[in-house]
Design a protein around this motif. Sequence first.
Motif, PDB file in Angstrom:
ATOM      1  N   GLN A 123     -45.658  -0.015  16.253  1.00  0.00           N
ATOM      2  CA  GLN A 123     -45.975   1.299  16.810  1.00  0.00           C
ATOM      3  C   GLN A 123     -47.100   1.972  16.033  1.00  0.00           C
ATOM      4  N   LYS A 124     -47.035   1.946  14.698  1.00  0.00           N
ATOM      5  CA  LYS A 124     -48.045   2.593  13.838  1.00  0.00           C
ATOM      6  C   LYS A 124     -48.404   1.628  12.709  1.00  0.00           C
ATOM      7  N   ASP A 125     -49.287   0.710  12.992  1.00  0.00           N
ATOM      8  CA  ASP A 125     -49.608  -0.304  11.987  1.00  0.00           C
ATOM      9  C   ASP A 125     -50.475   0.222  10.839  1.00  0.00           C
ATOM     10  N   ILE A 126     -50.923   1.468  10.931  1.00  0.00           N
ATOM     11  CA  ILE A 126     -51.715   2.030   9.835  1.00  0.00           C
ATOM     12  C   ILE A 126     -50.856   2.714   8.776  1.00  0.00           C
ATOM     13  N   ALA A 127     -49.565   2.879   9.071  1.00  0.00           N
ATOM     14  CA  ALA A 127     -48.676   3.581   8.137  1.00  0.00           C
ATOM     15  C   ALA A 127     -48.339   2.693   6.945  1.00  0.00           C
ATOM     16  N   ALA A 128     -48.279   3.294   5.774  1.00  0.00           N
ATOM     17  CA  ALA A 128     -47.917   2.548   4.571  1.00  0.00           C
ATOM     18  C   ALA A 128     -46.449   2.135   4.615  1.00  0.00           C
ATOM     19  N   SER A 129     -45.621   2.991   5.166  1.00  0.00           N
ATOM     20  CA  SER A 129     -44.193   2.700   5.289  1.00  0.00           C
ATOM     21  C   SER A 129     -43.905   2.101   6.645  1.00  0.00           C
ATOM     22  N   GLN A 130     -43.054   1.100   6.666  1.00  0.00           N
ATOM     23  CA  GLN A 130     -42.622   0.562   7.954  1.00  0.00           C
ATOM     24  C   GLN A 130     -41.416   1.334   8.466  1.00  0.00           C
ATOM     25  N   ALA A 131     -40.721   2.022   7.571  1.00  0.00           N
ATOM     26  CA  ALA A 131     -39.576   2.844   7.953  1.00  0.00           C
ATOM     27  C   ALA A 131     -40.083   4.242   8.300  1.00  0.00           C
ATOM     28  N   ILE A 132     -39.635   4.771   9.423  1.00  0.00           N
ATOM     29  CA  ILE A 132     -40.097   6.092   9.840  1.00  0.00           C
ATOM     30  C   ILE A 132     -39.185   7.190   9.315  1.00  0.00           C
ATOM     31  N   LEU A 133     -37.889   7.033   9.526  1.00  0.00           N
ATOM     32  CA  LEU A 133     -36.948   8.072   9.121  1.00  0.00           C
ATOM     33  C   LEU A 133     -36.740   8.049   7.609  1.00  0.00           C
ATOM     34  N   PRO A 134     -36.606   9.218   6.998  1.00  0.00           N
ATOM     35  CA  PRO A 134     -36.409   9.266   5.533  1.00  0.00           C
ATOM     36  C   PRO A 134     -35.224   8.421   5.068  1.00  0.00           C
ATOM     37  N   GLU A 135     -34.149   8.377   5.850  1.00  0.00           N
ATOM     38  CA  GLU A 135     -32.990   7.576   5.439  1.00  0.00           C
ATOM     39  C   GLU A 135     -33.247   6.071   5.551  1.00  0.00           C
ATOM     40  N   GLU A 136     -34.276   5.677   6.288  1.00  0.00           N
ATOM     41  CA  GLU A 136     -34.648   4.270   6.377  1.00  0.00           C
ATOM     42  C   GLU A 136     -35.540   3.845   5.210  1.00  0.00           C
ATOM     43  N   GLU A 137     -36.245   4.802   4.625  1.00  0.00           N
ATOM     44  CA  GLU A 137     -37.225   4.477   3.584  1.00  0.00           C
ATOM     45  C   GLU A 137     -36.608   3.810   2.363  1.00  0.00           C
ATOM     46  N   ARG A 138     -35.335   4.066   2.099  1.00  0.00           N
ATOM     47  CA  ARG A 138     -34.695   3.443   0.930  1.00  0.00           C
ATOM     48  C   ARG A 138     -34.711   1.930   1.013  1.00  0.00           C
ATOM     49  N   SER A 139     -34.663   1.383   2.242  1.00  0.00           N
ATOM     50  CA  SER A 139     -34.654  -0.071   2.386  1.00  0.00           C
ATOM     51  C   SER A 139     -36.056  -0.654   2.536  1.00  0.00           C
ATOM     52  N   ASP A 140     -37.064   0.197   2.505  1.00  0.00           N
ATOM     53  CA  ASP A 140     -38.451  -0.280   2.549  1.00  0.00           C
ATOM     54  C   ASP A 140     -38.959  -0.347   1.105  1.00  0.00           C
ATOM     55  N   ILE A 141     -38.621  -1.428   0.440  1.00  0.00           N
ATOM     56  CA  ILE A 141     -38.909  -1.593  -0.992  1.00  0.00           C
ATOM     57  C   ILE A 141     -40.412  -1.581  -1.253  1.00  0.00           C
ATOM     58  N   THR A 142     -41.170  -2.209  -0.379  1.00  0.00           N
ATOM     59  CA  THR A 142     -42.622  -2.231  -0.560  1.00  0.00           C
ATOM     60  C   THR A 142     -43.185  -0.816  -0.573  1.00  0.00           C
ATOM     61  N   TYR A 143     -42.690   0.040   0.307  1.00  0.00           N
ATOM     62  CA  TYR A 143     -43.158   1.424   0.352  1.00  0.00           C
ATOM     63  C   TYR A 143     -42.763   2.165  -0.924  1.00  0.00           C
ATOM     64  N   GLN A 144     -41.596   1.896  -1.448  1.00  0.00           N
ATOM     65  CA  GLN A 144     -41.178   2.531  -2.698  1.00  0.00           C
ATOM     66  C   GLN A 144     -42.126   2.151  -3.842  1.00  0.00           C
ATOM     67  N   ILE A 145     -42.553   0.903  -3.852  1.00  0.00           N
ATOM     68  CA  ILE A 145     -43.515   0.447  -4.863  1.00  0.00           C
ATOM     69  C   ILE A 145     -44.861   1.158  -4.660  1.00  0.00           C
ATOM     70  N   LEU A 146     -45.285   1.284  -3.409  1.00  0.00           N
ATOM     71  CA  LEU A 146     -46.544   1.986  -3.127  1.00  0.00           C
ATOM     72  C   LEU A 146     -46.472   3.455  -3.553  1.00  0.00           C
ATOM     73  N   LEU A 147     -45.323   4.105  -3.329  1.00  0.00           N
ATOM     74  CA  LEU A 147     -45.156   5.496  -3.770  1.00  0.00           C
ATOM     75  C   LEU A 147     -45.271   5.612  -5.291  1.00  0.00           C
ATOM     76  N   LEU A 148     -44.684   4.653  -5.999  1.00  0.00           N
ATOM     77  CA  LEU A 148     -44.779   4.644  -7.459  1.00  0.00           C
ATOM     78  C   LEU A 148     -46.229   4.482  -7.903  1.00  0.00           C
ATOM     79  N   LEU A 149     -46.943   3.560  -7.278  1.00  0.00           N
ATOM     80  CA  LEU A 149     -48.356   3.355  -7.621  1.00  0.00           C
ATOM     81  C   LEU A 149     -49.193   4.595  -7.305  1.00  0.00           C
ATOM     82  N   GLU A 150     -48.834   5.307  -6.231  1.00  0.00           N
ATOM     83  CA  GLU A 150     -49.546   6.537  -5.895  1.00  0.00           C
ATOM     84  C   GLU A 150     -49.277   7.615  -6.943  1.00  0.00           C
ATOM     85  N   LYS A 151     -48.046   7.704  -7.419  1.00  0.00           N
ATOM     86  CA  LYS A 151     -47.721   8.687  -8.467  1.00  0.00           C
ATOM     87  C   LYS A 151     -48.459   8.398  -9.760  1.00  0.00           C
ATOM     88  N   MET A 152     -48.758   7.122  -9.985  1.00  0.00           N
ATOM     89  CA  MET A 152     -49.489   6.730 -11.183  1.00  0.00           C
ATOM     90  C   MET A 152     -50.998   6.858 -10.967  1.00  0.00           C
TER      91      MET A 152
END
Length: 124
Positions: free
Chosen positions: A54-83
């Motif tokens: 649906q949105k292939d440009i999004a960094a996260s594949q999970a849309i809903l906040p409660e789904e983001e916990r299982s999107d490990i790659t996105y969690q890593i990207l968030l950490l890299l963004e914080k750094m």
Amino acid sequence: FFASTFLTYHFTFFINSLAHMMGAARFDTGEESKNCGWLNWFTLGEGWHNNHHQKDIAASQAILPEEERSDITYQILLLLEKMDLIKIVYKYTDSDIAEARRLDDFSRQKSGAKKRELATAETL
């Protein structure tokens, strides 16, 4: 090298085949992709495959906040963004999240009506 390459290719092919056969499609994307939550644990979040189509440009594949916990790659990207090592260009908007919730609610209502219809037919 062999094991990591072997697993990477197999999980990639795993997603591109199973996530087009198993799970549920949240969005009508014009092809057969589906979200399959249990695949996330093996593929670090790639199981939200229909969202990705649906949105292939999004960094996260999970849309809903409660789904983001299982999107490990996105969690890593968030950490890299914080750094300050990367900048995530596109994050899901409030309207994207609202649309996903609306479609999920509609799907649940439709499923509930179908179950009631089947239960009524069985009692006749």
